[in-house]
Write an enzyme that holds these catalytic residues in place. Structure first.
Site, PDB file in Angstrom:
ATOM      1  CB  SER A 122      13.269  85.490  -2.032  1.00 43.43           C
ATOM      2  OG  SER A 122      12.967  86.410  -0.995  1.00 43.43           O
ATOM      3  CG  ASP A 178      19.671  90.223  -0.631  1.00 36.30           C
ATOM      4  OD1 ASP A 178      18.904  90.921  -0.815  1.00 36.30           O
ATOM      5  OD2 ASP A 178      19.317  88.799  -1.036  1.00 36.30           O
ATOM      6  CG  HIS A 210      16.478  89.924  -3.059  1.00 32.43           C
ATOM      7  ND1 HIS A 210      16.817  89.018  -2.003  1.00 32.43           N
ATOM      8  CD2 HIS A 210      15.047  89.789  -3.293  1.00 32.43           C
ATOM      9  CE1 HIS A 210      15.743  88.250  -1.642  1.00 32.43           C
ATOM     10  NE2 HIS A 210      14.963  88.515  -2.277  1.00 32.43           N
TER      11      HIS A 210
END
Length: 238
Positions: A122, A178, A210
């Site tokens: 991320s 996600d 995610h």
């Protein structure tokens, strides 16, 4: 620029001679120790190598605008979690200096930069792209998991400017489910980097949100070994 800050780090030592290094950056709100534990939980073991040291740094706690100024372990500040908002370059560059000190520590330990890979999950992946593409273009590779670059990221211009010089190859992985960093955002990042001149490989993981998953980390493990083979291996990590 502010003085370089020595970051806390959690290191998974190699089992044999140390000839290569991986720097793995956590996502927003996490820590290096937390990311190592997450990887271990997903794989049911550490992501370990005989010759590669895996380093999990921790971002210092800082006021984070999306949390209304609350303190969080984030690599940089941003106005909001959106592809369209401009990057806060000052906070990014400050962290590039701090992470660059870790790269230099590995070089001083006898590991050439061409034997170092950096990446992250991320926000950690975005941070890794800034570090590798703008400041350390001679690293062996960079990876970005469930990650992104903003629409007008300074990374794209840096890649264009370096088009005539070798850049680290990028591995990107992204889940199709996600909801925080959309799959299309990750795909667009990959497409724009490729258009700018960077060698990129993008892997989609159907149904993954995610999160990390075992197949993704196994793919990453194999890719790292390809980029950083044992020194006596005949294959080259280009």
């Amino acid at each position: 620029m502010a003085a370089v800050q020595k970051l806390k780090r959690c290191a998974l030592l190699q089992t044999g001679k140390h000839t290569a290094s991986v720097i793995f950056l956590h996502g927003s709100g996490d820590t290096g120790q937390g990311l190592r534990a997450w990887v271990r939980d997903v794989l049911t073991q550490d992501m370990a190598f005989e010759h590669i040291r895996v380093i999990y740094p921790t971002a210092p706690a800082r006021p984070y605008t999306p949390m209304k100024g609350g303190l969080s372990h984030v690599w940089f500040d941003r106005y909001k979690i959106s592809c369209d908002c401009p990057e806060q370059l000052e906070s990014i560059d400050e962290m590039c200096s701090n992470l660059g000190a870790i790269v230099q520590d590995e070089v001083q330990a006898g590991v050439p930069k061409q034997r170092i890979v950096i990446g992250g999950f991320s926000m950690g992946g975005a941070m890794a792209l800034h570090l590798a593409c703008r400041y350390h273009q001679d690293l062996a590779g960079v990876f970005a998991l469930s990650s992104f670059l903003n629409k007008d990221s300074f990374v794209y211009q840096a890649v264009e400017d370096a088009a005539r010089h070798p850049l680290p190859e990028l591995l990107q992985c992204h889940g199709t489910a996600d909801e925080l960093v959309s799959h299309s955002w990750g795909e667009e990042t990959s497409s724009l980097l490729k258009k700018a001149g960077m060698a990129t490989t993008f892997h989609s993981f159907p149904g993954l949100g995610h999160h990390l998953c075992r197949a993704e980390l196994e793919l990453l493990h194999s890719w790292i070994l390809k980029k950083l083979p044992p020194e006596n291996s005949s294959s080259a990590g280009h």
